[in-house]
Scaffold this active site. Structure first.
Site, PDB file in Angstrom:
ATOM      1  N   GLY A  94       0.841  -1.216   0.000  1.00  0.00           N
ATOM      2  CA  GLY A  94       0.000   0.000   0.000  1.00  0.00           C
ATOM      3  C   GLY A  94       0.861   1.245   0.000  1.00  0.00           C
ATOM      4  O   GLY A  94       2.074   1.188   0.245  1.00  0.00           O
ATOM      5  N   GLY A  96       2.676   3.760   1.342  1.00  0.00           N
ATOM      6  CA  GLY A  96       3.189   4.051   2.683  1.00  0.00           C
ATOM      7  C   GLY A  96       3.698   5.472   2.803  1.00  0.00           C
ATOM      8  O   GLY A  96       3.938   5.970   3.898  1.00  0.00           O
ATOM      9  N   LYS A 117       4.329  12.395  -3.151  1.00  0.00           N
ATOM     10  CA  LYS A 117       5.173  11.296  -2.674  1.00  0.00           C
ATOM     11  C   LYS A 117       6.142  11.839  -1.627  1.00  0.00           C
ATOM     12  O   LYS A 117       6.878  12.786  -1.914  1.00  0.00           O
ATOM     13  CB  LYS A 117       5.942  10.701  -3.864  1.00  0.00           C
ATOM     14  N   ASP A 129       8.632   6.087   7.863  1.00  0.00           N
ATOM     15  CA  ASP A 129       8.274   7.442   8.315  1.00  0.00           C
ATOM     16  C   ASP A 129       7.348   8.160   7.319  1.00  0.00           C
ATOM     17  O   ASP A 129       6.913   9.280   7.570  1.00  0.00           O
ATOM     18  CB  ASP A 129       9.544   8.278   8.561  1.00  0.00           C
ATOM     19  N   ARG A 187      -1.697  -0.867  -9.934  1.00  0.00           N
ATOM     20  CA  ARG A 187      -0.550  -1.756 -10.149  1.00  0.00           C
ATOM     21  C   ARG A 187      -1.015  -3.197 -10.303  1.00  0.00           C
ATOM     22  O   ARG A 187      -2.148  -3.527  -9.923  1.00  0.00           O
ATOM     23  CB  ARG A 187       0.370  -1.657  -8.915  1.00  0.00           C
ATOM     24  N   ASP A 256       4.372  -4.821  -7.473  1.00  0.00           N
ATOM     25  CA  ASP A 256       3.773  -3.561  -6.999  1.00  0.00           C
ATOM     26  C   ASP A 256       4.351  -2.369  -7.758  1.00  0.00           C
ATOM     27  O   ASP A 256       3.845  -1.252  -7.620  1.00  0.00           O
ATOM     28  CB  ASP A 256       3.982  -3.379  -5.489  1.00  0.00           C
ATOM     29  N   ASP A 266       7.803   4.132 -10.203  1.00  0.00           N
ATOM     30  CA  ASP A 266       8.640   3.894  -9.021  1.00  0.00           C
ATOM     31  C   ASP A 266      10.124   3.834  -9.365  1.00  0.00           C
ATOM     32  O   ASP A 266      10.744   2.778  -9.394  1.00  0.00           O
ATOM     33  CB  ASP A 266       8.177   2.647  -8.247  1.00  0.00           C
TER      34      ASP A 266
HETATM   35  P1  AMP Z   1       9.080   1.172  -3.176  1.00  0.00           P
HETATM   36  O1  AMP Z   1      10.343   0.469  -2.879  1.00  0.00           O
HETATM   37  O2  AMP Z   1       9.179   2.684  -3.192  1.00  0.00           O
HETATM   38  O3  AMP Z   1       8.360   0.628  -4.358  1.00  0.00           O
HETATM   39  O4  AMP Z   1       8.137   0.891  -1.898  1.00  0.00           O
HETATM   40  C1  AMP Z   1       7.764  -0.407  -1.448  1.00  0.00           C
HETATM   41  C2  AMP Z   1       6.778  -0.245  -0.321  1.00  0.00           C
HETATM   42  O5  AMP Z   1       7.378   0.400   0.799  1.00  0.00           O
HETATM   43  C3  AMP Z   1       5.553   0.590  -0.655  1.00  0.00           C
HETATM   44  O6  AMP Z   1       4.448   0.058   0.037  1.00  0.00           O
HETATM   45  C4  AMP Z   1       5.923   1.956  -0.122  1.00  0.00           C
HETATM   46  O7  AMP Z   1       4.802   2.747   0.150  1.00  0.00           O
HETATM   47  C5  AMP Z   1       6.676   1.583   1.143  1.00  0.00           C
HETATM   48  N1  AMP Z   1       7.614   2.636   1.564  1.00  0.00           N
HETATM   49  C6  AMP Z   1       8.770   3.007   0.955  1.00  0.00           C
HETATM   50  N2  AMP Z   1       9.387   4.000   1.635  1.00  0.00           N
HETATM   51  C7  AMP Z   1       8.605   4.272   2.701  1.00  0.00           C
HETATM   52  C8  AMP Z   1       8.676   5.201   3.794  1.00  0.00           C
HETATM   53  N3  AMP Z   1       9.692   6.064   3.914  1.00  0.00           N
HETATM   54  N4  AMP Z   1       7.677   5.188   4.705  1.00  0.00           N
HETATM   55  C9  AMP Z   1       6.649   4.328   4.596  1.00  0.00           C
HETATM   56  N5  AMP Z   1       6.518   3.432   3.610  1.00  0.00           N
HETATM   57  C10 AMP Z   1       7.475   3.399   2.679  1.00  0.00           C
HETATM   58 MG    MG Z   2       6.778   0.848  -5.241  1.00  0.00          MG
END
Ligand code: AMP
Ligand code: MG
Length: 490
Positions: A94, A96, A117, A129, A187, A256, A266
């Site tokens: 989800g 995050g 973002k 965070d 996605r 995802d 991403d």
């Molecule tokens: P990504 O590697 O950016 O595709 O993210 C993979 C998952 O980790 C997704 O669910 C993102 O929303 C979550 N995510 C990545 N960075 C953070 C962060 N700093 N805080 C919370 N969730 C994160």
């Molecule tokens: Mg991602």
């Protein structure tokens, strides 16, 4: 709260069709405010095409909107739910650290998600965070806009805002928020979420929503869900073939991070290859090389299998039959990918018509570039401009043999030399977002100098110009970048 007048002046014309999906698919989010938002970079031309008023959005009021400090009265901020296979393992994920402001309806009537973002925690943040650091957000801005300039489907970047607070990664870094624009953020993982967490009706609603939003021409067909699968296979086959043709390595092709629309999404540990080596991996966490350059088509197919599995309940009431329909559909992927790839590669060497031996001609060239450890992009530029520098590759027997075969091949088509040269210029970018350049931009930006970035973005917006003023941007790094590492800690 932003009032009606402010919304009209900004050009925001937001709809929230995603919010009409079942509650399973999203959570409402109350955004934190950030202390002192300031614009780092703003994309005027994208704003214009979206019908947004750049000056208004760059004003203090506009910036506070892009920083999530002001709520939009009509819009409800949401985070989207999704799951995904990360390096082969299923996980519930989800948004995050992103929120959806809404869907901008452009003056031409198109619909684009506008997302923030790095705007803070959401119900899906798990231990994170919810924030983002300036460097990685600039990296996403530059590479996504570079991809757009190259003509590759991608999410786009409207702005990067510095928040005025620090985030803690490997070290203390300035916090930032990227405004991301996409034809949607749905996605493969959104479907995996529906399949694993939802009911048949919820899955059906998501599929119908995607048909209406992305593939309206097939939404009323009898076998619309098979058509949906076939369309997603088609857009991904085309996308990954384009990545291969420019030497782009996504780096984290988890399900995802694959969109239903076929846009690249991403930009975490992605990077462009300098020297041609099919085993190239940049991501520090991809220890097995799962997402190496040469594996990208295979991994796209693997991901499509995961997507197809989620559609099984919709494909046929009889499970066995549904599985066989899904398997048949996905088994077409590789051929489709190959047709896209060979067509892109033919264009890169100026070939219009088709001959069976084209594959061998292309593969022979690639293995020569690999053997001589030469720059992928610039070798094609040399061929385009008949400009062979004093290099071992061009002095080699292999190359001169290949060159004869190629020139003979070009004679077996009716097009003139000029037409061939034009095709090659249009198919071979001189400029890609090379890692060392991206790093220079981020280093300067971290010191408060944004001019290096602005110049680079200008050059990236016209990679097929082949103009003199761009030449310095086409140079590979002085020392080979093969050991360049990208990090997911974004
Ligand atoms: P990504 O590697 O950016 O595709 O993210 C993979 C998952 O980790 C997704 O669910 C993102 O929303 C979550 N995510 C990545 N960075 C953070 C962060 N700093 N805080 C919370 N969730 C994160
Ligand atoms: Mg991602």
């Amino acid at each position: 709260m932003v009032n009606k007048k402010e919304i009209l002046e900004s050009g925001l014309n937001l709809d929230n069709s995603y919010n009409n999906l079942p509650k399973l698919f999203f959570s409402e989010v109350n955004l934190n405010t950030v202390p002192s938002p300031k614009i780092v970079i703003f994309n005027n031309s994208l704003a214009k095409s979206l019908g947004l008023n750049s000056n208004n959005l760059k004003s203090k009021e506009g910036v506070s909107l892009l920083a999530g400090n002001k709520r939009i009265k009509e819009g409800i901020f949401i985070a989207q739910a999704y799951a995904g296979h990360q390096f082969g393992n299923f996980a519930i994920l989800g948004d995050g650290r992103t929120v959806l402001l809404g869907e901008q309806i452009t003056p031409l009537g198109e619909r684009f998600d506008i997302q923030l973002k790095g705007s803070g925690k959401t119900p899906y943040s798990r231990g994170g965070d919810g924030k983002a650091a300036l460097g990685p957000m600039l990296r996403e801005y530059i590479i996504s806009e570079g991809m757009y300039g190259l003509g590759i489907p991608t999410t786009r970047s409207l702005a990067v805002i510095k928040t005025g607070e620090f985030v803690f990664r490997q070290s203390r870094e300035e916090g930032a928020i990227l405004t991301r624009v996409a034809s949607s953020h749905i996605r493969f993982g959104t479907f995996e979420y529906a399949y694993h967490m939802g009911t048949y009706e919820e899955l059906e609603k998501l599929a119908n929503y995607c048909l209406k939003r992305h593939f309206p021409h097939i939404k009323d067909k009898n076998d619309k869900y098979l058509n949906l699968l076939n369309e997603v296979i088609k857009v991904q086959a085309s996308l990954v073939a384009k990545w291969q043709a420019v030497g782009f390595i996504h780096g984290v092709m988890n399900t995802d991070n694959m969109t239903i629309s076929g846009e690249t999404i991403d930009y975490g540990p992605c990077a462009f290859m300098d020297n041609y080596n099919p085993d190239t991996v940049f991501s520090s966490i991809d220890i097995q090389g799962r997402y190496a350059y040469k594996n990208q088509p295979i991994m796209a197919e693997w991901n499509l299998c995961r997507f197809a599995e989620t559609l099984i309940p919709l494909l046929d009431k009889n499970k066995e039959r549904a599985i066989s329909i899904a398997q048949d559909a996905v088994s077409n992927f590789y051929d489709l990918y190959y047709l896209n790839w060979i067509s892109n590669m033919r264009f890169k060497i100026g070939i219009f018509n088709q001959e069976e031996q084209d594959k061998v001609i292309i593969e022979d060239l690639l293995s020569i570039i690999e053997k001589y450890n030469e720059d992928y992009t610039n070798t094609f530029i040399s061929l385009t401009f008949n400009n062979y520098e004093d290099k071992d590759i061009f002095k080699s027997k292999e190359f001169s043999n290949w060159y004869k075969v190629w020139k003979e091949r070009l004679k077996r088509q009716p097009q003139s030399k000029e037409t061939v040269a034009k095709l090659m210029k249009e198919s071979n970018p001189a400029i890609i977002p090379r890692n060392h350049r991206v790093e220079d931009v981020i280093e300067a930006a971290n010191k408060g100098d944004y001019n290096v970035m602005k110049k680079f973005l200008d050059v990236l917006s016209r990679p097929y110009d082949h103009s003199k003023d761009q030449e310095e941007y086409s140079k590979p790094p002085k020392v080979s970048d093969n050991n360049y590492r990208t990090f997911c800690g974004t």
